[in-house]
Design an enzyme around this catalytic site. Structure first.
Site, PDB file in Angstrom:
ATOM      1  N   GLY A  66       6.133   5.558   8.247  1.00 47.78           N
ATOM      2  CA  GLY A  66       5.337   6.778   8.150  1.00 47.78           C
ATOM      3  C   GLY A  66       5.344   7.526   9.465  1.00 47.78           C
ATOM      4  O   GLY A  66       6.339   7.487  10.205  1.00 47.78           O
ATOM      5  N   SER A  67       4.240   8.174   9.757  1.00 51.43           N
ATOM      6  CA  SER A  67       4.193   9.065  10.918  1.00 51.43           C
ATOM      7  C   SER A  67       3.998   8.298  12.228  1.00 51.43           C
ATOM      8  O   SER A  67       3.480   7.169  12.234  1.00 51.43           O
ATOM      9  CB  SER A  67       3.053  10.059  10.741  1.00 51.43           C
ATOM     10  OG  SER A  67       1.832   9.349  10.660  1.00 51.43           O
ATOM     11  N   CYS A  98      13.373  11.125   6.911  1.00 52.78           N
ATOM     12  CA  CYS A  98      13.210  10.761   8.332  1.00 52.78           C
ATOM     13  C   CYS A  98      14.518  10.993   9.067  1.00 52.78           C
ATOM     14  O   CYS A  98      14.524  11.231  10.263  1.00 52.78           O
ATOM     15  CB  CYS A  98      12.761   9.320   8.461  1.00 52.78           C
ATOM     16  SG  CYS A  98      13.774   8.192   7.512  1.00 52.78           S
ATOM     17  N   GLU A 157       8.830  16.910  14.937  1.00 51.02           N
ATOM     18  CA  GLU A 157       9.324  16.698  13.574  1.00 51.02           C
ATOM     19  C   GLU A 157       8.637  17.688  12.631  1.00 51.02           C
ATOM     20  O   GLU A 157       7.412  17.770  12.596  1.00 51.02           O
ATOM     21  CB  GLU A 157       9.023  15.263  13.119  1.00 51.02           C
ATOM     22  CG  GLU A 157       9.615  14.964  11.757  1.00 51.02           C
ATOM     23  CD  GLU A 157       9.265  13.569  11.253  1.00 51.02           C
ATOM     24  OE1 GLU A 157       8.087  13.194  11.317  1.00 51.02           O
ATOM     25  OE2 GLU A 157      10.190  12.871  10.787  1.00 51.02           O
ATOM     26  N   LYS A 210       0.869  -1.178   0.000  1.00 48.68           N
ATOM     27  CA  LYS A 210       0.000   0.000   0.000  1.00 48.68           C
ATOM     28  C   LYS A 210       0.903   1.224   0.000  1.00 48.68           C
ATOM     29  O   LYS A 210       1.333   1.698   1.050  1.00 48.68           O
ATOM     30  CB  LYS A 210      -0.889  -0.035   1.255  1.00 48.68           C
ATOM     31  CG  LYS A 210      -2.248   0.626   1.128  1.00 48.68           C
ATOM     32  CD  LYS A 210      -2.226   2.091   0.770  1.00 48.68           C
ATOM     33  CE  LYS A 210      -1.785   3.008   1.872  1.00 48.68           C
ATOM     34  NZ  LYS A 210      -1.520   4.389   1.383  1.00 48.68           N
ATOM     35  N   GLU A 214       8.688   2.087  11.288  1.00 46.86           N
ATOM     36  CA  GLU A 214       9.806   3.016  11.052  1.00 46.86           C
ATOM     37  C   GLU A 214       9.164   4.393  10.978  1.00 46.86           C
ATOM     38  O   GLU A 214       8.518   4.721   9.984  1.00 46.86           O
ATOM     39  CB  GLU A 214      10.514   2.691   9.731  1.00 46.86           C
ATOM     40  CG  GLU A 214      11.137   1.314   9.651  1.00 46.86           C
ATOM     41  CD  GLU A 214      12.344   1.146  10.542  1.00 46.86           C
ATOM     42  OE1 GLU A 214      12.845   2.146  11.083  1.00 46.86           O
ATOM     43  OE2 GLU A 214      12.777   0.000  10.717  1.00 46.86           O
ATOM     44  N   VAL A 236       0.183   7.287  12.952  1.00 44.14           N
ATOM     45  CA  VAL A 236      -0.347   6.088  12.282  1.00 44.14           C
ATOM     46  C   VAL A 236       0.409   4.842  12.769  1.00 44.14           C
ATOM     47  O   VAL A 236      -0.188   3.769  12.930  1.00 44.14           O
ATOM     48  CB  VAL A 236      -0.276   6.228  10.741  1.00 44.14           C
ATOM     49  CG1 VAL A 236      -0.847   4.992  10.059  1.00 44.14           C
ATOM     50  CG2 VAL A 236      -1.042   7.462  10.270  1.00 44.14           C
ATOM     51  N   GLY A 237       1.694   4.994  13.047  1.00 46.46           N
ATOM     52  CA  GLY A 237       2.468   3.864  13.574  1.00 46.46           C
ATOM     53  C   GLY A 237       1.901   3.369  14.894  1.00 46.46           C
ATOM     54  O   GLY A 237       1.807   2.159  15.133  1.00 46.46           O
TER      55      GLY A 237
HETATM   56  P1  NAD Z   1       1.783   8.928   7.029  1.00 38.99           P
HETATM   57  O1  NAD Z   1       1.805   8.208   8.344  1.00 38.99           O
HETATM   58  O2  NAD Z   1       0.783   9.969   6.842  1.00 38.99           O
HETATM   59  O3  NAD Z   1       1.569   7.884   5.846  1.00 38.99           O
HETATM   60  C1  NAD Z   1       2.456   6.807   5.601  1.00 38.99           C
HETATM   61  C2  NAD Z   1       1.718   5.754   4.802  1.00 38.99           C
HETATM   62  O4  NAD Z   1       0.719   5.186   5.640  1.00 38.99           O
HETATM   63  C3  NAD Z   1       0.978   6.297   3.576  1.00 38.99           C
HETATM   64  O5  NAD Z   1       1.028   5.337   2.542  1.00 38.99           O
HETATM   65  C4  NAD Z   1      -0.438   6.427   4.095  1.00 38.99           C
HETATM   66  O6  NAD Z   1      -1.415   6.399   3.088  1.00 38.99           O
HETATM   67  C5  NAD Z   1      -0.509   5.194   4.963  1.00 38.99           C
HETATM   68  N1  NAD Z   1      -1.570   5.167   5.954  1.00 38.99           N
HETATM   69  C6  NAD Z   1      -2.004   6.162   6.758  1.00 38.99           C
HETATM   70  N2  NAD Z   1      -3.017   5.706   7.526  1.00 38.99           N
HETATM   71  C7  NAD Z   1      -3.197   4.397   7.213  1.00 38.99           C
HETATM   72  C8  NAD Z   1      -4.094   3.387   7.654  1.00 38.99           C
HETATM   73  N3  NAD Z   1      -5.015   3.616   8.577  1.00 38.99           N
HETATM   74  N4  NAD Z   1      -4.010   2.152   7.106  1.00 38.99           N
HETATM   75  C9  NAD Z   1      -3.092   1.891   6.159  1.00 38.99           C
HETATM   76  N5  NAD Z   1      -2.227   2.808   5.689  1.00 38.99           N
HETATM   77  C10 NAD Z   1      -2.279   4.045   6.225  1.00 38.99           C
HETATM   78  O7  NAD Z   1       3.260   9.475   6.797  1.00 38.99           O
HETATM   79  P2  NAD Z   1       3.796  10.332   5.552  1.00 38.99           P
HETATM   80  O8  NAD Z   1       3.428  11.753   5.742  1.00 38.99           O
HETATM   81  O9  NAD Z   1       3.425   9.671   4.270  1.00 38.99           O
HETATM   82  O10 NAD Z   1       5.365  10.163   5.724  1.00 38.99           O
HETATM   83  C11 NAD Z   1       6.130  11.014   6.500  1.00 38.99           C
HETATM   84  C12 NAD Z   1       6.514  10.351   7.795  1.00 38.99           C
HETATM   85  O11 NAD Z   1       7.213   9.140   7.513  1.00 38.99           O
HETATM   86  C13 NAD Z   1       7.466  11.201   8.611  1.00 38.99           C
HETATM   87  O12 NAD Z   1       7.105  11.158   9.965  1.00 38.99           O
HETATM   88  C14 NAD Z   1       8.798  10.505   8.398  1.00 38.99           C
HETATM   89  O13 NAD Z   1       9.745  10.730   9.403  1.00 38.99           O
HETATM   90  C15 NAD Z   1       8.384   9.083   8.307  1.00 38.99           C
HETATM   91  N6  NAD Z   1       9.415   8.272   7.667  1.00 38.99           N
HETATM   92  C16 NAD Z   1      10.124   7.405   8.440  1.00 38.99           C
HETATM   93  C17 NAD Z   1      11.144   6.642   7.886  1.00 38.99           C
HETATM   94  C18 NAD Z   1      11.926   5.686   8.734  1.00 38.99           C
HETATM   95  O14 NAD Z   1      12.504   4.763   8.181  1.00 38.99           O
HETATM   96  N7  NAD Z   1      11.979   5.858  10.050  1.00 38.99           N
HETATM   97  C19 NAD Z   1      11.424   6.766   6.527  1.00 38.99           C
HETATM   98  C20 NAD Z   1      10.685   7.674   5.764  1.00 38.99           C
HETATM   99  C21 NAD Z   1       9.677   8.408   6.344  1.00 38.99           C
END
Ligand code: NAD
Length: 506
Positions: free
Chosen positions: A240-241, A296, A396, A187, A262, A244-245
């Site tokens: 991701g964020s 990130c 962040e 996804k 992550e 959501v994590g």
């Molecule tokens: P986000 O959490 O908004 O989205 C990440 C992904 O999750 C997207 O594909 C989104 O559509 C999906 N998502 C959101 N809610 C969901 C749900 N309920 N079910 C399934 N999928 C869902 O984050 P973003 O804005 O896309 O990315 C930025 C964040 O990612 C920043 O916080 C950044 O630090 C982090 N990030 C971390 C790493 C790492 O390895 N630590 C790497 C890159 C980015």
């Protein structure tokens, strides 16, 4: 965007993205789509992306479930050959994919090439792992008995990825998951669905059997909690964020599923009074403003010894002035646009907060020179005299905003470094080996750089991930990646021909 010059939308190079389910490219059942604009020129539509719903996701889960036994039964070296071949295809198409990435999410072309290269590196590494998938033999306490530990696949992995590394992050997840024998529901972010589709095509062309990898493009909102709780999803790999994590961990935890997260970062570079300042200033600028701060691992704090503080601020500001901002397709550009409008608004929000929390040295406004008026550009920004507990030094921002904090000692610098909710990456610049090693010992992050690139530049053969709010203890990449996408199975084989009882007959 209301402030942009209103022009006709240009669809001439728009790519129509579809879902990939059970080996077929299919539209979403919803018929709804999302038009992804080029962040450097919002009149250009780069991709038209399906906005799928849970019905689409259920089909993808079903396909991944049905392919599980066949894929697990395929010898690991054969699985790995397909991944290796996908790496070769990515290599052949590197330039084309990099250009698409720059148009789709804005990162400058050189970094986009690096993003694709990271996926190629991962493919070649995991291609080799098919003939290892490390397990081990250990002696038994009993005669004529073997003890062996092997790696089992987990099952169906939901791989959920953000937009900032559109090809590298899917590769970090999907290549090790596949070589370890899992099938995948992928996804990607709707903002980088065209890159995601190209990544999937490389595996399709390499001969991946149908159902093994399925891609559904959907917003997080439309996914709900389905991917975190469906009984046929065995593992969630989420980047991701933090918000959501946490949701993924909470929901999946209730269902006893393995979750790898992550998440965000609030990474810092420590500059000591004996540092090579030329190197430190280069490392700071590269880490803070590479990918327009949308990594990130981006550096968003510099923690500087008081003896060199004023000089470092002045020199970083001077470097910022020289940065070339513009469309990432221009090879001279060093800082591209923010990826989409919400990113721009978020940066503007934090800069407003920052104006009350520190001294604005440079930047602090949108960048609208020439053609940049038609994109989401923001001037690289430096705040000085920021307190360690200020909002801009704690949260962040995920944009080109850097905060400088003054400290009196190395211990204080380390304490400030460790005082945030995230723990992904950190760097130190010092010429003193004792200070460097002391810092490495006490810095609490998953990644640490000494006199290097600052806080960015991970290589795929090492574990990648962070502590505290950045992650929940698992790691991507290297051998740790195999560890994350597999389960240990311990096997006891007794060839004595009689009942030998452990702990009793030994
Ligand atoms: P986000 O959490 O908004 O989205 C990440 C992904 O999750 C997207 O594909 C989104 O559509 C999906 N998502 C959101 N809610 C969901 C749900 N309920 N079910 C399934 N999928 C869902 O984050 P973003 O804005 O896309 O990315 C930025 C964040 O990612 C920043 O916080 C950044 O630090 C982090 N990030 C971390 C790493 C790492 O390895 N630590 C790497 C890159 C980015």
């Amino acid at each position: 965007m209301t402030t942009q010059t209103q022009k006709e939308k240009d669809y001439s190079n728009a790519i129509e993205v579809k879902n990939y389910i059970n080996g077929k490219w299919v539209p979403s059942v919803t018929g709804r789509t999302f038009e992804r604009e080029n962040p450097a020129n919002i009149n250009e539509i780069v991709s038209i992306v399906p906005l799928s719903n849970q019905e689409d996701i259920l089909k993808a889960i079903e396909a991944a479930k049905n392919a599980k036994k066949m894929w697990q039964g395929t010898p690991a070296p054969k699985r790995a050959e397909i991944i290796y071949k996908a790496g070769q295809i990515l290599l052949e198409r590197k330039e084309e994919l990099a250009r698409l990435m720059t148009r789709e999410m804005g990162k400058v072309i050189e970094e986009a090439r690096g993003d694709v290269q990271e996926a190629i590196d991962m493919a070649f590494y995991m291609g080799g792992e098919g003939r290892r998938l490390f397990g081990y033999y250990v002696p038994s306490e009993l005669k004529n008995k073997w003890c062996i530990a092997v790696r089992d696949p987990i099952g169906v992995v939901a791989a959920i990825t953000p937009w900032n590394f559109p090809i590298a992050i899917p590769a970090w997840k999907i290549f090790p998951a596949l070589v370890a024998g899992n099938t995948v529901v992928f996804k990607p972010s709707e903002h980088t669905a065209a890159c995601a589709a190209e990544f999937v095509k490389a595996l399709e062309e390499a001969g991946l059997p149908e159902g093994v990898l399925n891609m559904v493009v959907a917003t997080g909102k439309d996914c709900g909690t389905l991917l975190f709780e469906h009984p046929d999803i065995d593992m969630i790999s989420f980047t991701g964020s933090l918000a959501v994590g946490k949701l993924a961990c909470e929901v999946a935890g209730r269902h006893m599923k393995k979750v790898m997260t992550e998440l965000g970062g609030k990474n810092a570079i420590i500059v000591m009074d004996d540092a090579n300042l030329d190197l430190a200033v280069d490392g700071i600028t590269w880490s803070a403003f590479g990918t327009t701060g949308q990594r990130c691992t981006a550096c968003s704090r510099i923690i500087v010894h008081e003896k060199v503080y004023d000089e470092v601020i002045e020199r970083v500001a001077e470097k910022i002035k020289q940065l070339r901002i513009g469309n990432g397709l221009d090879p001279n550009t060093q800082v591209g646009p923010l990826a989409f409008e919400a990113q721009l608004r978020k940066v503007e929000h934090y800069v407003e907060i920052g104006k009350n929390e520190g001294r604005l040295v440079i930047g602090g406004e949108r960048y609208t020179e020439g053609e940049c008026a038609n994109g989401y550009f923001y001037s690289p920004t430096l705040f000085a005299d920021v307190e360690p507990n200020a909002t801009i030094a704690q949260e962040e921002i995920f944009g080109p905003v850097l905060s400088a904090i003054k400290v009196k000692s190395l211990d204080e610098a380390i304490e400030v470094n460790n005082s945030v909710q995230y723990g992904l990456s950190a760097g130190i610049f010092t010429q003193d080996i004792n200070k460097a090693l002391y810092a490495v010992q006490w810095i609490r992050t998953g990644i640490c750089y000494v006199n290097g690139q600052g806080t960015i530049g991970a290589e795929i053969q090492l574990p990648f991930g962070g502590v505290r709010g950045t992650g929940n203890g698992h790691r991507e990449a290297g051998i740790a990646g195999i560890e994350s996408y597999s389960e240990w199975k311990s096997i006891y084989i007794d060839f004595s021909g009689r009942l030998q009882r452990s702990q009793i007959d030994a």
